[in-house]
Scaffold this active site. Structure first.
Site, PDB file in Angstrom:
ATOM      1  N   ASP A   1     -21.042  30.959  -5.170  1.00 17.26           N
ATOM      2  CA  ASP A   1     -21.709  31.280  -3.906  1.00 17.26           C
ATOM      3  C   ASP A   1     -22.107  30.000  -3.159  1.00 17.26           C
ATOM      4  O   ASP A   1     -22.623  29.063  -3.763  1.00 17.26           O
ATOM      5  CB  ASP A   1     -22.987  32.071  -4.166  1.00 17.26           C
ATOM      6  CG  ASP A   1     -22.753  33.388  -4.874  1.00 17.26           C
ATOM      7  OD1 ASP A   1     -21.811  33.483  -5.672  1.00 17.26           O
ATOM      8  OD2 ASP A   1     -23.540  34.318  -4.641  1.00 17.26           O
TER       9      ASP A   1
ATOM     10  N   HIS B   1     -21.393  39.764  -0.063  1.00 15.48           N
ATOM     11  CA  HIS B   1     -21.982  39.513   1.254  1.00 15.48           C
ATOM     12  C   HIS B   1     -20.953  39.499   2.374  1.00 15.48           C
ATOM     13  O   HIS B   1     -21.335  39.469   3.552  1.00 15.48           O
ATOM     14  CB  HIS B   1     -22.791  38.218   1.244  1.00 15.48           C
ATOM     15  CG  HIS B   1     -24.165  38.402   0.708  1.00 15.48           C
ATOM     16  ND1 HIS B   1     -25.260  38.627   1.500  1.00 15.48           N
ATOM     17  CD2 HIS B   1     -24.618  38.449  -0.570  1.00 15.48           C
ATOM     18  CE1 HIS B   1     -26.341  38.784   0.746  1.00 15.48           C
ATOM     19  NE2 HIS B   1     -25.970  38.676  -0.517  1.00 15.48           N
TER      20      HIS B   1
END
Length: 452
Positions: free
Chosen positions: A128, A190
């Site tokens: 991430d 996301h």
């Protein structure tokens, strides 16, 4: 959600200095090579390139073009208000970049196979990054830019929570267009309509592109749909954002003879959870804005949202409301069945891991969660000092990390940890970080798209 939008950062931030450190304890604990690098930014300069940037006349990106993009994004983040981003990257250039990248991404399979590695190759795996542009720039420079002998696999979550999700995503898309067979961008949870509407990316895009913001956001969502779900590196390493997934094999009812195009009714019998196959992964429909948590198309949601646990077995991920929890026995079964040695997943930062008993924290950017006879399961997180905006005075101050896989087998992880670029340019959040939930838990599933 906060109504305030980021203001212009100060024009003269002073770089902080840090001392490089090495942690022998980390290397000893993991039985793998670990290096720790400290990062220090340069002071602000006049515009480093002529702006606005333009698309190459021959439509072929070059390394110089990407380096100019990096310099322009870095400079604008420190010297211009967010609303001035179109003066750096006009909508017309955005459109061409995203369209070109989307065409490449949508043609890739759900699970990309990276098999053209040789004795001179290195594969860099990144977790991430969450809109932390300056840390991403440092990581690329520290690991060495993508090239013929250096592959990159990004495990998703490029946007949300950080203040520069759009620039981060566009930079990585540019690398994908430039070196499509060396840079692989996987989808994170996301990269969805639901998360980007809650955790800031939608508001960020609207703030930066104004009356063209809805158009830019819509194009980004379309690009998200094309991102592959997983990768297999050199036949030995499986990477995905969340991790493993269930079998969703279904038995269709028989079709009457002579009846063409007759609707098939699926048998929806409830079966015990069991691990899915790579063949099932390849057939899943990934082109959904929000992977469903119910119905038949469950594999994308599992791959993006699931988490490991120390408890044996496979069970619903009730904390998140989507995806699975899987234990060491499932890791062993998956590795053994598909003749793999390593699983590298991401998805959990320090805020998530402090709520997960039995699993390590994320203070050095990675954890080794399962060690089983056939190999290991690793969680990799590449956003240091995360999240950028925190509601408490005491920050996590975690390091970020990336992994380098080396020949001949590419199955022994070499960990590289790094600290956050300091100081970050001043920015205001695009979401109400004081009220919004941490770690994507307790999702408002009713607001997610349920189409399967």
């Amino acid at each position: 959600m906060a109504d305030s939008l980021p203001s212009a950062p100060p024009s003269d931030p002073k770089p902080a200095t840090a001392t490089a450190t090495n942690s022998p304890e980390e290397a000893t604990t993991t039985a793998s090579s670990t290096t720790t690098t400290s990062s220090t930014p340069e002071g602000p300069t006049p515009p480093p390139v002529q702006i606005p940037l333009s698309w190459p006349a021959d439509s072929s990106l070059t390394l110089d073009w990407i380096q100019n993009l990096i310099s322009a994004f870095d400079w604008s983040s420190k010297n211009l208000p967010p609303s001035e981003l179109p003066s750096v990257l006009p909508v017309s250039v955005f459109d061409t970049l995203v369209l070109t990248a989307s065409k490449i991404l949508h043609k890739e399979p759900n699970c990309v196979r990276i098999d053209d590695c040789n004795d001179n190759s290195r594969v860099v795996v990144v977790g991430d990054v969450h809109g932390q542009l300056h840390d991403v720039i440092f990581l690329l420079q520290d690991a060495g830019f993508p090239c013929d002998d250096r592959f990159f696999v990004f495990n998703g979550d490029y946007v949300d929570r950080g203040a520069w999700g759009l620039e981060t995503f566009l930079l990585l898309l540019a690398w994908k267009v430039f070196l499509p067979q060396r840079v692989y961008l996987l989808r994170g949870n996301h990269e969805s309509k639901y998360c980007t509407s809650v955790y800031g990316f939608e508001k960020e895009v609207l703030a930066k592109y104004g009356d063209k913001g809805k158009h830019v956001y819509r194009k980004c969502l379309g690009c998200f749909e094309g991102l592959p779900l997983a990768s297999i590196i050199a036949g030995h390493v499986y990477t995905a954002h969340g991790g493993l997934f269930r079998s969703v094999s279904i038995t269709p009812s028989k079709r009457s003879k002579g009846k063409k195009n007759r609707r098939i009714i699926l048998n929806s019998e409830t079966k015990p959870l069991c691990l899915g196959s790579l063949e099932e992964l390849s057939k899943a429909r990934r082109s959904v804005l929000d992977p469903p948590w119910e119905g038949q198309n469950l594999i994308p949601g599992d791959v993006l949202w699931s988490d490991p646990t120390m408890k044996s077995g496979l069970s619903p991920n009730t904390e998140r409301g989507i995806g699975l929890l899987w234990g060491p026995d499932c890791t062993e079964d998956f590795l053994k069945k598909f003749e793999l040695k390593l699983i590298i997943r991401s998805h959990e930062g320090p805020d998530a891991r402090e709520k997960r008993p039995g699993l390590g924290g994320m203070d050095i950017g990675y954890t080794i969660d399962h060690v089983v006879p056939s190999g290991k399961l690793i969680t990799l997180f590449s956003a240091p000092d995360y999240p950028q905006f925190q509601a408490t005075e005491e920050r996590f101050k975690n390091k970020g990390a990336y992994i380098v896989l080396n020949p001949p087998c590419f199955d022994v992880p070499e960990f590289h940890t790094f600290e956050a670029i300091t100081p970050r340019p001043a920015a205001k959040p695009y979401y109400d970080y004081e009220d919004v939930i941490d770690s994507d838990e307790e999702l408002d599933l009713a607001s997610m798209v349920t189409s399967t």
